[in-house]
Scaffold this motif. Structure first.
Motif, PDB file in Angstrom:
ATOM      1  N   THR A  81       0.657  -1.037   0.095  1.00 25.63           N
ATOM      2  CA  THR A  81      -0.056  -0.247   0.236  1.00 25.63           C
ATOM      3  C   THR A  81       1.034   1.400  -0.079  1.00 25.63           C
ATOM      4  N   GLU A 138      -2.701  -1.575  -3.602  1.00 26.95           N
ATOM      5  CA  GLU A 138      -3.320   0.421  -3.602  1.00 26.95           C
ATOM      6  C   GLU A 138      -2.078   1.169  -3.257  1.00 26.95           C
ATOM      7  N   LYS A 157      -4.743  10.027 -10.503  1.00 26.13           N
ATOM      8  CA  LYS A 157      -5.277   8.925 -10.536  1.00 26.13           C
ATOM      9  C   LYS A 157      -5.145   8.455 -12.578  1.00 26.13           C
ATOM     10  N   GLU A 161      -3.557   5.609 -13.620  1.00 27.49           N
ATOM     11  CA  GLU A 161      -4.033   3.987 -14.164  1.00 27.49           C
ATOM     12  C   GLU A 161      -3.700   3.845 -15.379  1.00 27.49           C
ATOM     13  N   LYS A 168      -6.450  -1.145  -7.288  1.00 25.85           N
ATOM     14  CA  LYS A 168      -7.272  -0.409  -6.279  1.00 25.85           C
ATOM     15  C   LYS A 168      -6.331   0.446  -5.749  1.00 25.85           C
ATOM     16  N   ILE A 169      -7.418   1.886  -6.037  1.00 26.66           N
ATOM     17  CA  ILE A 169      -7.724   3.916  -6.008  1.00 26.66           C
ATOM     18  C   ILE A 169      -8.277   3.762  -4.813  1.00 26.66           C
ATOM     19  N   THR A 170      -7.687   4.269  -3.637  1.00 24.76           N
ATOM     20  CA  THR A 170      -9.005   4.585  -2.142  1.00 24.76           C
ATOM     21  C   THR A 170      -8.841   5.896  -1.726  1.00 24.76           C
ATOM     22  N   ARG A 171      -9.579   6.520  -0.650  1.00 22.15           N
ATOM     23  CA  ARG A 171      -9.184   7.809  -0.864  1.00 22.15           C
ATOM     24  C   ARG A 171      -9.899   7.974   1.179  1.00 22.15           C
ATOM     25  N   ARG A 197     -12.326   5.284   4.291  1.00 24.32           N
ATOM     26  CA  ARG A 197     -11.720   5.184   2.708  1.00 24.32           C
ATOM     27  C   ARG A 197     -12.749   4.321   1.524  1.00 24.32           C
ATOM     28  N   ILE A 198     -12.660   5.246   0.697  1.00 26.61           N
ATOM     29  CA  ILE A 198     -13.709   4.526  -0.795  1.00 26.61           C
ATOM     30  C   ILE A 198     -12.612   4.600  -1.647  1.00 26.61           C
ATOM     31  N   SER A 199     -13.136   3.426  -2.920  1.00 28.88           N
ATOM     32  CA  SER A 199     -12.453   4.389  -3.957  1.00 28.88           C
ATOM     33  C   SER A 199     -13.092   5.460  -4.814  1.00 28.88           C
ATOM     34  N   VAL A 200     -11.901   5.497  -5.419  1.00 34.59           N
ATOM     35  CA  VAL A 200     -11.655   6.695  -6.260  1.00 34.59           C
ATOM     36  C   VAL A 200     -12.664   7.057  -7.436  1.00 34.59           C
TER      37      VAL A 200
END
Length: 200
Positions: A81, A138, A157, A161, A168-171, A197-200
């Motif tokens: 991570t 991540e 992002k 990508e 996996k990209i989260t914030r 945290r959530i996906s971006v």
């Protein structure tokens, strides 16, 4: 009546510091010039020490007194991570929660066209290289939820990508208010944001 040129010069230098206006810079200069001469000597020595010995970690961009910081050298960290922060103050605040055990990447600023700061002024080029070398699974964005933080997150992002479409990209999520500053957020708020945290 004007102040002595030494006080005026010092006051002008203090005014370049973040959040230090003309009144505060004048007060600091007067205090150091009259009542705080011993403190001024200690400050002078400490500043020389900082200039000579403090640098940014060549791996992650964190503040360090060695070429590579302690976090990057720690073999017990989770290398899958990578948490992206604006500056070392945000890193220290997040680290103090003991919630996150992965690695960091410090941008040392945010994209801000109004202030003439583009991606090339930030510690961005090594992110893709680090993801590849570490086999990162991540990316976590921990940038302040303001206009500069959002535009920097969006830019990074897209760049990440392009190279790693399946990563996996989260914030950070819950608890950090829009327009807030991670540097001043409580430890519990950071812990809640990390866990939610959530996906971006």
């Amino acid at each position: 009546m004007a102040f002595p040129k030494e006080i005026e010069n010092l006051s002008e230098l203090f005014s370049y510091l973040p959040s230090v206006g003309p009144k505060l810079s004048g007060r600091l200069s007067l205090y150091l010039g009259i009542n705080g001469k011993e403190l001024a000597k200690k400050l002078s020595n400490a500043l020389i020490d900082v200039v000579n010995n403090v640098r940014t970690c060549r791996v992650c961009g964190n503040i360090s007194n060695a070429e590579v910081c302690d976090i990057c050298l720690d073999d017990n960290r989770d290398k899958t991570t990578l948490l992206i922060v604006e500056d070392p103050l945000d890193l220290i605040n997040i680290e103090s929660t003991k919630e996150y055990r992965g690695l960091y990447h410090v941008l040392n600023g945010l994209i801000s066209p109004m202030n003439g700061i583009g991606p090339e002024e930030l510690n961005i080029p090594t992110i893709v290289k680090r993801i590849k070398e570490l086999n990162v699974l991540e990316i976590i964005f921990a940038l302040n939820p303001n206009m500069e933080g959002e535009s920097t997150t969006f830019y990074l992002k897209q760049e990440i990508e392009k190279e790693f479409p399946d990563i996996k990209i989260t914030r950070l999520a819950k608890g950090i208010p829009v327009g807030g500053d991670i540097e001043f957020v409580s430890n519990q708020t950071i812990i809640d944001s990390m866990r939610s945290r959530i996906s971006v």
